[in-house]
Scaffold this motif. Structure first.
Motif, short mmCIF file in Angstrom:
data_model
loop_
_atom_site.label_atom_id
_atom_site.label_comp_id
_atom_site.label_asym_id
_atom_site.label_seq_id
_atom_site.Cartn_x
_atom_site.Cartn_y
_atom_site.Cartn_z
N THR A 61 8.00 -9.98 -28.84
CA THR A 61 9.13 -9.15 -29.24
C THR A 61 9.76 -8.46 -28.03
OG1 THR A 61 8.13 -8.81 -31.41
CG2 THR A 61 9.83 -7.24 -30.74
N ARG A 102 9.76 -9.45 -24.94
CA ARG A 102 10.48 -10.46 -24.15
C ARG A 102 11.75 -10.93 -24.88
NH1 ARG A 102 8.10 -9.74 -19.33
NH2 ARG A 102 5.96 -10.45 -19.24
N GLU A 103 11.63 -11.20 -26.17
CA GLU A 103 12.77 -11.73 -26.92
C GLU A 103 13.94 -10.76 -26.95
OE1 GLU A 103 13.84 -13.18 -31.46
OE2 GLU A 103 11.74 -13.23 -30.78
N PHE A 104 13.65 -9.47 -27.10
CA PHE A 104 14.73 -8.49 -27.21
C PHE A 104 14.98 -7.73 -25.92
CE2 PHE A 104 13.35 -9.16 -31.60
CZ PHE A 104 14.58 -9.48 -32.18
N ASN A 105 14.35 -8.20 -24.84
CA ASN A 105 14.57 -7.61 -23.53
C ASN A 105 14.34 -6.09 -23.53
OD1 ASN A 105 15.06 -7.94 -20.80
ND2 ASN A 105 17.24 -7.52 -21.02
N ILE A 106 13.26 -5.67 -24.16
CA ILE A 106 12.93 -4.25 -24.28
C ILE A 106 12.30 -3.79 -22.96
CG2 ILE A 106 11.47 -2.58 -25.50
CD1 ILE A 106 11.69 -4.50 -27.95
#
Length: 76
Positions: free
Chosen positions: A17, A19-23
């Motif tokens: 999550t 990585r996917e949402f660039n948090i």
């Protein structure tokens, strides 16, 4: 900042999550740490070390852990 889980996610789910949402996250995680405590009880996670053919060590990012139970191997 400490984040307490509201969902029953695995370590892999959390990092997927992130990585996917660039948090944004603490850059220590990219230096071989997988669980952060105090400066007195936290070291790089030995489960993330990789030895190159020339003998030098590099540390993989925390989402490279194969076993969620290894998350705290760098905590003493």
């Amino acid at each position: 900042m400490r984040v307490n889980p509201m969902l029953d996610w695995s370590y892999k789910n959390v990092w997927r999550t992130i990585r996917e949402f660039n948090i944004p996250y603490c850059t220590l995680y990219d230096q071989g740490y997988s669980s952060l405590g105090s400066v007195h009880n936290t070291t790089r996670n030995p489960a993330l070390v990789q030895v190159r053919t020339d003998g030098t060590e590099i540390y993989l990012p925390p989402d490279s852990l194969h076993d969620d139970l290894c998350e705290r191997k760098g905590r003493h």
